[in-house]
Design a protein around this motif. Structure first.
Motif: not given
Length: 246
Positions: A23-27, A61-65, A87-105
């Motif tokens: 579920r796209n958990a981030l390692s 789904s957030g972090n890979d716990v 992300l905070l320091e980005l100088k160029k614009p950032l766009v997001a396309a969100v489908t399904g679960a967007a948990v935590g981060i």
């Protein structure tokens, strides 16, 4: 196949989270790749904007716990927090396309995006307190600014999920777009950003973020509290129960 895929198109770096079996958990490795692709794109004169997306049924789904707990000594060099600070320091614009679960981060990173588009299926959640933790990514500062202190308290203290229409009403999402049109629409917006005069675009982004130093300090405070809470008995108990459910 890579769990983080990258493709450059018409001045836009498209970053895709690609770990559907989890579920796209981030390692930790995925966080490192995300950061590297952002840093590379920042230094590439051919890239003028970023677009981040997940799979049709899940943004992340957030972090890979289990993986996250392998490196629980947290500081600004930790892969997850290094990504957030990038992300905070980005100088160029950032766009997001969100489908399904967007948990935590998956939700807190959107607070650093310039434009966010979501499918009707998108489901957002900030379950930090549920896991005996505290928010990250400056969410404890940015969210009250965005939705007001009472609504921010509801979202962060109760940790209940909310849908795309609610996210739109909270100004977390710019627009709700039909799932079969979402990626093309988000890409068209990113391409339009990429075609804007780059110096004026970046200068305007800076002006839109006059409190960046304050956000950075809040992120550092969150990191300190997050580290303390992660080592607490109540967090260990919650994580054990979470891992036993998997």
């Amino acid at each position: 196949m890579s769990t983080i895929q990258v493709q450059d198109e018409q001045g836009v770096r498209i970053i895709t989270i690609n770990r559907p079996e989890k579920r796209n958990a981030l390692s930790l490795d995925m966080y490192t790749s995300l950061t590297e692709y952002l840093i590379q794109g920042e230094s590439d004169s051919a890239i003028h904007a970023f677009l981040i997306k997940g799979q049709p049924d899940c943004f992340t789904s957030g972090n890979d716990v289990a993986d996250f707990l392998k490196n629980s000594n947290l500081d600004a060099k930790h892969p997850a927090f290094r990504f957030l600070f990038s992300l905070l320091e980005l100088k160029k614009p950032l766009v997001a396309a969100v489908t399904g679960a967007a948990v935590g981060i998956g939700t807190t990173m959107l607070l650093h995006c310039d434009l966010v588009y979501a499918a009707p299926s998108a489901k957002f959640q900030l379950p930090f307190v549920n896991l005996a933790l505290v928010p990250e990514a400056g969410a404890s500062l940015l969210l009250p600014q965005l939705v007001g202190p009472q609504k921010a308290a509801e979202l962060l203290l109760l940790g209940e999920d909310f849908d795309a229409n609610a996210a739109n009403s909270f100004n977390i999402v710019n627009e709700v777009v039909a799932a079969n049109e979402l990626f093309d629409y988000a890409l068209s917006r990113a391409i339009k950003l990429a075609q804007q005069p780059p110096q004026a675009l970046q200068a305007t982004r800076e002006l839109l973020r006059p409190h960046k130093d304050e956000v950075r300090k809040q992120m550092e405070r969150e990191l300190g509290q997050f580290s303390i809470r992660l080592q607490s008995d109540e967090a260990k108990s919650r994580f054990k129960a979470f891992l036993n459910r998997e």
